[in-house]
Design an enzyme around this catalytic site. Structure first.
Site, mmCIF file in Angstrom:
data_model
loop_
_atom_site.group_PDB
_atom_site.id
_atom_site.type_symbol
_atom_site.label_atom_id
_atom_site.label_comp_id
_atom_site.label_asym_id
_atom_site.label_seq_id
_atom_site.Cartn_x
_atom_site.Cartn_y
_atom_site.Cartn_z
ATOM 1 C CB CYS A 1 14.712 15.222 -6.315
ATOM 2 S SG CYS A 1 15.564 16.347 -7.466
ATOM 3 C CG ASN B 1 -1.879 -1.184 1.193
ATOM 4 O OD1 ASN B 1 -2.206 -1.710 0.124
ATOM 5 N ND2 ASN B 1 -2.313 -1.621 2.366
ATOM 6 C CB CYS C 1 19.045 20.133 -6.593
ATOM 7 S SG CYS C 1 17.833 19.005 -7.333
ATOM 8 C CG HIS D 1 4.160 -1.451 -4.561
ATOM 9 N ND1 HIS D 1 2.974 -2.139 -4.763
ATOM 10 C CD2 HIS D 1 5.152 -2.332 -4.841
ATOM 11 C CE1 HIS D 1 3.250 -3.377 -5.147
ATOM 12 N NE2 HIS D 1 4.562 -3.514 -5.186
ATOM 13 C CB SER E 1 -5.124 -10.551 -5.100
ATOM 14 O OG SER E 1 -4.085 -9.836 -5.750
ATOM 15 N N PRO F 1 -10.846 -12.393 2.609
ATOM 16 C CG PRO F 1 -12.168 -10.486 2.417
ATOM 17 C CD PRO F 1 -10.756 -10.958 2.275
ATOM 18 C CD GLU F 2 -13.730 -12.947 -3.073
ATOM 19 O OE1 GLU F 2 -12.842 -12.896 -3.957
ATOM 20 O OE2 GLU F 2 -14.851 -12.430 -3.202
#
Length: 250
Positions: A131, A102, A155, A123, A194, A219-220
């Site tokens: 920069c 996340n 800079c 990520h 996932s 959940p899955e």
């Protein structure tokens, strides 16, 4: 393995590694990348907003997109899943490692990374910019004061969103630290992801291959489920509460 055994393994483990994904932040109202492409942004492909090529072609549009997402995450608040993981870090101290896919910064705001363990944002982070010339990373001003693009405080060059885009590699030091932590973990938790985005998804397999108990909270069923030790079929906050015997009830 059953829930009682999963709880016991987590309770006794000295080294715990955690990977979190979008399912953790969903309970804070943070949409996934594709879910955020509504209204004006629905006509754009992901590659039009989150790739080096898109930024070279149209940095203004890319920055407008990220400025909107930045404002959204600033308004959001950590939810019980973030808080439970921060509490788990305080329990495990230096043996705790949290790698997140996340980019909303909610883990840090909940206290992760300050309880003796380590937090790595694989990520990047929407609340900072990097920069283009010297690589300095700096926080963005408050959304109401922010007019993109920001200038580097060192800079004065233009800065880009501090996010890993399509076609870019994860930061080498962050990925190496995460890989080592999962290889050394006694228990690994895979929460709200996932299992299809690599190399992050491969961390679960690194831990399992090294002999760790790997517990999924989702959940899955996912791409990883069949390879793991145990799965808690629930949203992140309730699944973690069940594992940690946090006393919540529906």
């Amino acid at each position: 393995m059953n829930l009682a055994e999963a709880r016991a393994a987590l309770r006794s483990a000295r080294r715990v590694a955690v990977l979190t994904g979008a399912g953790v932040s969903a309970e804070s109202g943070i949409p996934t990348f594709r879910d955020a492409q509504t209204g004006h942004w629905a006509r754009f492909r992901p590659e039009d907003l989150a790739s080096p090529g898109a930024y070279r072609r149209d940095p203004e549009t890319v920055w407008q997109w990220y400025a909107g997402r930045y404002a959204d995450v600033t308004r959001a608040r950590p939810n019980p899943a973030h808080l439970l993981l921060a509490d788990l870090e305080r329990q495990k101290g230096g043996g705790f490692f949290l790698a997140t896919q996340n980019v909303d910064g909610l883990h840090a705001r909940a206290g992760s990374g300050s309880g003796g363990g380590r937090l790595v944002e694989l990520h990047g982070n929407l609340t900072t910019a990097r920069c283009e010339v010297c690589g300095t990373v700096a926080p963005l001003p408050a959304p109401e004061d922010f007019t993109p693009p920001p200038s580097c405080p060192v800079c004065r060059s233009r800065m880009r969103p501090n996010i890993v885009w399509f076609g870019e590699y994860l930061p080498e030091d962050a990925l190496e630290a995460a890989t080592n932590a999962f290889r050394e973990a006694e228990v690994a938790l895979i929460v709200g992801t996932s299992g299809v985005v690599y190399p992050a998804a491969g961390l679960a397999l690194e831990a399992r291959g090294a002999g760790a108990v790997v517990i999924e909270v989702n959940p899955e069923a996912t791409e990883l489920t069949s390879s793991l030790s145990y799965s808690v079929r629930d949203v992140a906050s309730w699944g973690l509460a069940a594992l940690l015997e946090a006393g919540q009830s529906r």
